[in-house]
Design an enzyme around this catalytic site. Structure first.
Site, PDB file in Angstrom:
ATOM      1  N   ASN A  37      10.835  -7.436  -2.798  1.00  0.00           N
ATOM      2  CA  ASN A  37      10.421  -6.089  -2.807  1.00  0.00           C
ATOM      3  C   ASN A  37      11.651  -5.354  -2.580  1.00  0.00           C
ATOM      4  OD1 ASN A  37       7.473  -5.208  -3.298  1.00  0.00           O
ATOM      5  ND2 ASN A  37       7.342  -7.324  -2.156  1.00  0.00           N
ATOM      6  N   ASP A  56      -2.542  -2.435   9.051  1.00  0.00           N
ATOM      7  CA  ASP A  56      -3.097  -2.284   7.719  1.00  0.00           C
ATOM      8  C   ASP A  56      -4.033  -0.833   7.684  1.00  0.00           C
ATOM      9  OD1 ASP A  56      -1.306  -4.405   6.519  1.00  0.00           O
ATOM     10  OD2 ASP A  56      -2.945  -5.868   6.806  1.00  0.00           O
ATOM     11  N   ARG A 110      10.461  -8.221  25.231  1.00  0.00           N
ATOM     12  CA  ARG A 110       9.988  -7.606  24.025  1.00  0.00           C
ATOM     13  C   ARG A 110      10.135  -6.027  24.102  1.00  0.00           C
ATOM     14  NH1 ARG A 110       7.987 -10.191  19.383  1.00  0.00           N
ATOM     15  NH2 ARG A 110       7.298  -8.580  18.001  1.00  0.00           N
ATOM     16  N   ASP A 124       0.213   2.897  10.773  1.00  0.00           N
ATOM     17  CA  ASP A 124      -0.328   3.590  12.495  1.00  0.00           C
ATOM     18  C   ASP A 124      -0.263   2.335  13.493  1.00  0.00           C
ATOM     19  OD1 ASP A 124      -2.571   2.302  11.690  1.00  0.00           O
ATOM     20  OD2 ASP A 124      -3.705   4.028  11.559  1.00  0.00           O
ATOM     21  N   GLU A 125      -0.949   2.516  14.342  1.00  0.00           N
ATOM     22  CA  GLU A 125      -0.989   1.406  15.530  1.00  0.00           C
ATOM     23  C   GLU A 125      -1.759   0.218  15.169  1.00  0.00           C
ATOM     24  OE1 GLU A 125      -0.173   2.343  19.444  1.00  0.00           O
ATOM     25  OE2 GLU A 125       1.054   4.183  18.919  1.00  0.00           O
ATOM     26  N   GLY A 126      -2.637   0.411  14.049  1.00  0.00           N
ATOM     27  CA  GLY A 126      -3.372  -0.593  13.778  1.00  0.00           C
ATOM     28  C   GLY A 126      -2.898  -1.701  12.635  1.00  0.00           C
ATOM     29  N   HIS A 168       1.197  -4.046   0.932  1.00  0.00           N
ATOM     30  CA  HIS A 168       0.306  -5.050   1.304  1.00  0.00           C
ATOM     31  C   HIS A 168      -0.160  -5.622   0.226  1.00  0.00           C
ATOM     32  CE1 HIS A 168      -2.411  -7.382   3.629  1.00  0.00           C
ATOM     33  NE2 HIS A 168      -3.427  -7.086   2.908  1.00  0.00           N
ATOM     34  N   GLY A 210      12.722 -11.047   0.186  1.00  0.00           N
ATOM     35  CA  GLY A 210      13.313  -9.600  -0.132  1.00  0.00           C
ATOM     36  C   GLY A 210      12.933  -9.327  -1.983  1.00  0.00           C
ATOM     37  N   ASN A 221       4.337   0.652   4.270  1.00  0.00           N
ATOM     38  CA  ASN A 221       4.092  -0.865   4.315  1.00  0.00           C
ATOM     39  C   ASN A 221       3.711  -1.321   2.881  1.00  0.00           C
ATOM     40  OD1 ASN A 221       4.084  -3.657   5.252  1.00  0.00           O
ATOM     41  ND2 ASN A 221       1.823  -3.396   5.357  1.00  0.00           N
TER      42      ASN A 221
HETATM   43  C1  GRF Z   1       4.988  -9.402  -0.227  1.00  0.00           C
HETATM   44  O1  GRF Z   1       4.026 -10.031  -1.083  1.00  0.00           O
HETATM   45  C2  GRF Z   1       4.606  -8.177   0.320  1.00  0.00           C
HETATM   46  O2  GRF Z   1       3.270  -7.637  -0.214  1.00  0.00           O
HETATM   47  C3  GRF Z   1       4.271  -8.729   1.987  1.00  0.00           C
HETATM   48  O3  GRF Z   1       5.074  -9.748   2.029  1.00  0.00           O
HETATM   49  C4  GRF Z   1       5.617 -10.196   0.877  1.00  0.00           C
HETATM   50  C5  GRF Z   1       7.472  -9.946   0.765  1.00  0.00           C
HETATM   51  O4  GRF Z   1       7.816 -10.574  -0.389  1.00  0.00           O
HETATM   52  N1  GRF Z   1       3.946  -7.714   2.760  1.00  0.00           N
HETATM   53  P1  GRF Z   1       9.309 -10.301  -0.494  1.00  0.00           P
HETATM   54  O5  GRF Z   1       9.973 -10.843   0.760  1.00  0.00           O
HETATM   55  O6  GRF Z   1       9.337  -8.979  -0.670  1.00  0.00           O
HETATM   56  O7  GRF Z   1       9.616 -11.091  -1.598  1.00  0.00           O
END
Ligand code: GRF
Length: 208
Positions: free
Chosen positions: A14, A151, A66, A147-149, A110, A12, A108
């Protein structure tokens, strides 16, 4: 005021960057209504509790199917009147029912410059292992709509980060987090919360 749900599976950092940016005023017009995790042991849930926001555990494993999990996730978002869903290291596939309901309202982060090093199986350290194996000199991070894909949604913001010759997947991961992820994710949320992000035909434009 934009109600955020932040979905997490791990440490966490981010999420922490978002909470810090709200506290510092770097993000305006948004508040974190709930942090949702599939993983009981996720330190992100502890960060949410310490911050004083709801920490909700929703694990697919504890539902009979699910489909029931998917509906429960959707209901949890609707009940809390969530406006924007932020995937910040969430390792569960977001169900189509949620994606349809929240079109262009799920983002998201990435840890690469999409379309490089993304798609199925490209998560966590694998992303950086692939980047180093390819020998790229620049990597970075991307914030995109979901979206549904995997990334494949419209790209909102990207930030490059230099790769160093001595990098390991771990050192590259850390530098990308520090120099890109923790900056562009809060920035994107602030722009969305202030109505500055527009999507037209899968291309995102941002008001100056
Ligand atoms: C990050 O590298 C993010 O880009 C990816 O998963 C990781 C999450 O890290 N989607 P954190 O839990 O926010 O430390």
């Amino acid at each position: 005021m934009l109600n955020l749900a932040v979905l997490v599976s791990g440490g966490g950092t981010n999420l922490q960057a978002i909470m810090d940016a709200i506290d510092s005023g770097e993000i305006t017009n948004a508040n974190i209504k709930v942090v949702i995790s599939n993983n009981e042991g996720a330190y992100a849930l502890e960060r949410a509790r310490q911050y004083g926001t709801e920490a909700l555990l929703l694990s697919p494993k504890s539902f009979p199917s699910r489909d029931v999990f998917n509906e429960s996730l959707l209901l949890a978002l609707k009940e809390r009147e969530i406006d924007l869903v932020v995937l910040a290291g969430y390792l569960v596939v977001v169900p189509p029912c949620v994606i349809r309901e929240y079109e262009n309202r799920i983002i998201n982060i990435h840890p690469s410059l999409i379309p490089s090093f993304c798609g199925k199986g490209c998560y966590g350290l694998h992303v950086h292992e692939k980047a180093l194996a390819k020998g790229v000199k620049v990597s970075g991070a991307t914030v995109h709509f979901v979206d549904e894909g995997t990334d494949t949604g419209p790209i909102i913001m990207q930030k490059p980060v230099m790769v160093e010759q001595t990098d390991t997947p771990e050192t590259l991961q850390k530098r990308i987090m520090e120099q890109a992820e923790w900056i562009i994710l809060p920035k994107t949320i602030d722009l969305i919360a202030n109505g500055k992000v527009h999507v037209n035909d899968r291309v995102v434009t941002i008001d100056e």
